[in-house]
Design a protein around this motif. Structure first.
Motif, PDB file in Angstrom:
ATOM      1  N   ILE A  79       0.862  -1.187   0.000  1.00 60.41           N
ATOM      2  CA  ILE A  79       0.000   0.000   0.000  1.00 60.41           C
ATOM      3  C   ILE A  79       0.896   1.234   0.000  1.00 60.41           C
ATOM      4  O   ILE A  79       1.825   1.337   0.806  1.00 60.41           O
ATOM      5  N   SER A  80       0.612   2.171  -0.896  1.00 58.42           N
ATOM      6  CA  SER A  80       1.436   3.379  -0.979  1.00 58.42           C
ATOM      7  C   SER A  80       0.972   4.451   0.000  1.00 58.42           C
ATOM      8  O   SER A  80       1.786   5.185   0.562  1.00 58.42           O
ATOM      9  N   SER A  81      -0.340   4.560   0.189  1.00 55.17           N
ATOM     10  CA  SER A  81      -0.880   5.580   1.084  1.00 55.17           C
ATOM     11  C   SER A  81      -2.232   5.122   1.619  1.00 55.17           C
ATOM     12  O   SER A  81      -2.924   4.311   0.993  1.00 55.17           O
ATOM     13  N   ILE A  82      -2.597   5.656   2.773  1.00 50.59           N
ATOM     14  CA  ILE A  82      -3.906   5.376   3.375  1.00 50.59           C
ATOM     15  C   ILE A  82      -4.506   6.717   3.790  1.00 50.59           C
ATOM     16  O   ILE A  82      -4.102   7.308   4.792  1.00 50.59           O
ATOM     17  N   ASP A  83      -5.439   7.205   2.990  1.00 44.02           N
ATOM     18  CA  ASP A  83      -6.067   8.491   3.275  1.00 44.02           C
ATOM     19  C   ASP A  83      -7.185   8.318   4.300  1.00 44.02           C
ATOM     20  O   ASP A  83      -7.998   7.406   4.196  1.00 44.02           O
ATOM     21  N   LEU A  84      -7.207   9.217   5.250  1.00 45.27           N
ATOM     22  CA  LEU A  84      -8.218   9.185   6.306  1.00 45.27           C
ATOM     23  C   LEU A  84      -9.326  10.194   6.010  1.00 45.27           C
ATOM     24  O   LEU A  84      -9.062  11.392   5.867  1.00 45.27           O
ATOM     25  N   ILE A 129      -2.014  13.665  12.466  1.00 47.85           N
ATOM     26  CA  ILE A 129      -2.946  14.737  12.819  1.00 47.85           C
ATOM     27  C   ILE A 129      -2.469  15.360  14.118  1.00 47.85           C
ATOM     28  O   ILE A 129      -2.121  14.662  15.055  1.00 47.85           O
ATOM     29  N   SER A 130      -2.469  16.659  14.161  1.00 49.28           N
ATOM     30  CA  SER A 130      -2.075  17.332  15.391  1.00 49.28           C
ATOM     31  C   SER A 130      -2.904  18.597  15.579  1.00 49.28           C
ATOM     32  O   SER A 130      -2.955  19.452  14.695  1.00 49.28           O
ATOM     33  N   GLU A 131      -3.607  18.662  16.722  1.00 47.68           N
ATOM     34  CA  GLU A 131      -4.322  19.866  17.125  1.00 47.68           C
ATOM     35  C   GLU A 131      -5.320  20.361  16.076  1.00 47.68           C
ATOM     36  O   GLU A 131      -5.176  21.449  15.508  1.00 47.68           O
ATOM     37  N   THR A 132      -6.333  19.585  15.820  1.00 43.50           N
ATOM     38  CA  THR A 132      -7.420  20.049  14.964  1.00 43.50           C
ATOM     39  C   THR A 132      -8.739  19.481  15.468  1.00 43.50           C
ATOM     40  O   THR A 132      -8.757  18.425  16.102  1.00 43.50           O
ATOM     41  N   ASP A 136     -13.108  20.584  11.628  1.00 45.13           N
ATOM     42  CA  ASP A 136     -12.149  20.957  10.586  1.00 45.13           C
ATOM     43  C   ASP A 136     -11.580  19.737   9.876  1.00 45.13           C
ATOM     44  O   ASP A 136     -11.232  19.804   8.694  1.00 45.13           O
ATOM     45  N   LEU A 137     -11.489  18.625  10.593  1.00 46.20           N
ATOM     46  CA  LEU A 137     -10.912  17.414  10.020  1.00 46.20           C
ATOM     47  C   LEU A 137     -11.768  16.849   8.886  1.00 46.20           C
ATOM     48  O   LEU A 137     -11.282  16.107   8.037  1.00 46.20           O
ATOM     49  N   GLN A 138     -13.050  17.234   8.865  1.00 42.66           N
ATOM     50  CA  GLN A 138     -13.929  16.775   7.788  1.00 42.66           C
ATOM     51  C   GLN A 138     -13.428  17.196   6.409  1.00 42.66           C
ATOM     52  O   GLN A 138     -13.728  16.549   5.403  1.00 42.66           O
ATOM     53  N   ASN A 139     -12.693  18.294   6.361  1.00 44.64           N
ATOM     54  CA  ASN A 139     -12.190  18.831   5.098  1.00 44.64           C
ATOM     55  C   ASN A 139     -10.733  18.468   4.849  1.00 44.64           C
ATOM     56  O   ASN A 139     -10.077  19.063   3.988  1.00 44.64           O
ATOM     57  N   MET A 140     -10.234  17.476   5.584  1.00 48.12           N
ATOM     58  CA  MET A 140      -8.843  17.053   5.439  1.00 48.12           C
ATOM     59  C   MET A 140      -8.795  15.558   5.135  1.00 48.12           C
ATOM     60  O   MET A 140      -9.678  14.807   5.550  1.00 48.12           O
ATOM     61  N   THR A 141      -7.765  15.138   4.406  1.00 46.25           N
ATOM     62  CA  THR A 141      -7.557  13.706   4.121  1.00 46.25           C
ATOM     63  C   THR A 141      -6.082  13.366   4.327  1.00 46.25           C
ATOM     64  O   THR A 141      -5.358  13.110   3.361  1.00 46.25           O
TER      65      THR A 141
END
Length: 210
Positions: A79-84, A129-132, A136-141
């Motif tokens: 696996i190259s990456s695992i997006d959250l 992930i740090s301090e979010t 806001d995390l809904q808009n991050m992967t």
């Protein structure tokens, strides 16, 4: 007269033979071999253990929850990456919410310990992930298996495993959630519940010459 007939038949027979030679087929040596070929696709099979990372009740402002879990590659392909991806729903018990509960739940860190390696010696953690906030995390992967360590930890050989997750391998993850005490009236959240869904999307490595 008999001689002429015999001569004529001989010439006809000879001509027929020449015609057969000119228009017929030739015998030749030959050989054939078959090859049996298979194209079998590999598998991407990511699992999370445990499947429920957080299940806690009676939270109050100021509480912090720390949990550990594993990302496991059970497939035959690296696996190259695992997006959250993050999504959640809020059960407003009293129907009086003026704010989003997710804005008050903070992810203090999500660390990939296998990528950290011995980086803790100089305080260089691999915090995906740090301090979010969950809001806001809904808009991050973020990529949960990316090695984010600095150049110096890499140079000193303290950087842990490379990015990605090899077939048959696993990464140890640690996460901390805080119900933030903002020092204001947060009574609207009493009795509320937040259902969090984290989806880990695994991606294959690039194709290669085989």
């Amino acid at each position: 007269m008999e001689i002429k007939k015999k001569l004529g038949m001989s010439l006809a027979t000879a001509g027929l033979g020449l015609a057969l030679i000119a228009g017929g087929t030739f015998a030749y040596f030959s050989d054939a071999e078959e090859t049996n070929n298979t194209f079998a696709a590999g598998t991407l099979d990511l699992s999370v253990d445990p499947t429920t990372i957080v299940n806690v009740d009676n939270l109050k402002p100021g509480d912090t929850v720390v949990r550990a879990f594993e990302l496991i590659n059970n497939g035959s392909l690296d696996i190259s990456s695992i997006d959250l991806s993050t999504s959640y729903t809020v059960d407003d018990a009293k129907g009086d919410n003026q704010d989003d509960f997710g804005k008050h739940i903070k992810v203090l860190f999500l660390e990939n310990a296998d990528k950290t390696g011995d980086g803790w010696v100089i305080g260089d953690y691999n915090d995906v992930i740090s301090e979010t906030t969950l809001y806001d995390l809904q808009n991050m992967t973020p990529d949960a298996v990316e090695n984010l360590n600095s150049f110096w930890t890499w140079l000193l050989g303290l950087g842990g495993e490379d990015s990605g997750l090899q077939a048959g391998d696993s990464d140890q993850m640690f996460v901390a959630f805080e119900f933030v005490d903002n020092g204001k009236d947060q009574n609207e959240f009493q009795g509320d519940a937040l259902q969090l869904t984290w989806t880990f999307n695994a991606h294959q490595t690039e194709g290669e010459l085989r």
